[in-house]
Scaffold this motif. Sequence first.
Motif: not given
Length: 158
Positions: A21-22, A33, A62, A88
């Motif tokens: 996820l980013r 992160s 998330g 995300d």
Amino acid sequence: MTAQIKLVEITDANRDAVVALRVHPAQERFVASVENSFRDAERHPEAKPWFRAVYDGDVPVGFVMVSWNLVPGPEMRGPYFLWRLLVDAQQQGRGYGTAILDEVVRRIRAAGATELITSCVPGEGCPEPFYRRYGFVPTGEIDADGEVVLSLDLSARP
């Protein structure tokens, strides 16, 4: 839309999907992160980190990490501190952030909490407006990292 989410323990089976996820690249200076969050949790067990993946159905959307009922001290706010909230980039704008906070508030209130504290790096694109819309208010404090400290009075939330 009201997002329907569930908070899920992170296991070997879902760890890679959660680590992937980013946030949007422009948000990276404001939100660490998932991988860095795991490292922070490992380095600071005294902060009583409690973290979960956030899922909508079978899709990870998330990540959230809270200091859970710690004894506050000079370096640690609490007893409940929202340490990380990540949605995300592909999933933003769908109500997940609010749904995550709703679920965290429900759980910590059930544990006896009366306040949730968080902090954020100030600047263009920071999450402070989101937190303020939710009901957090600045305490007037700036922490040692230069972050604005915000507080949510749980008795003021439905």
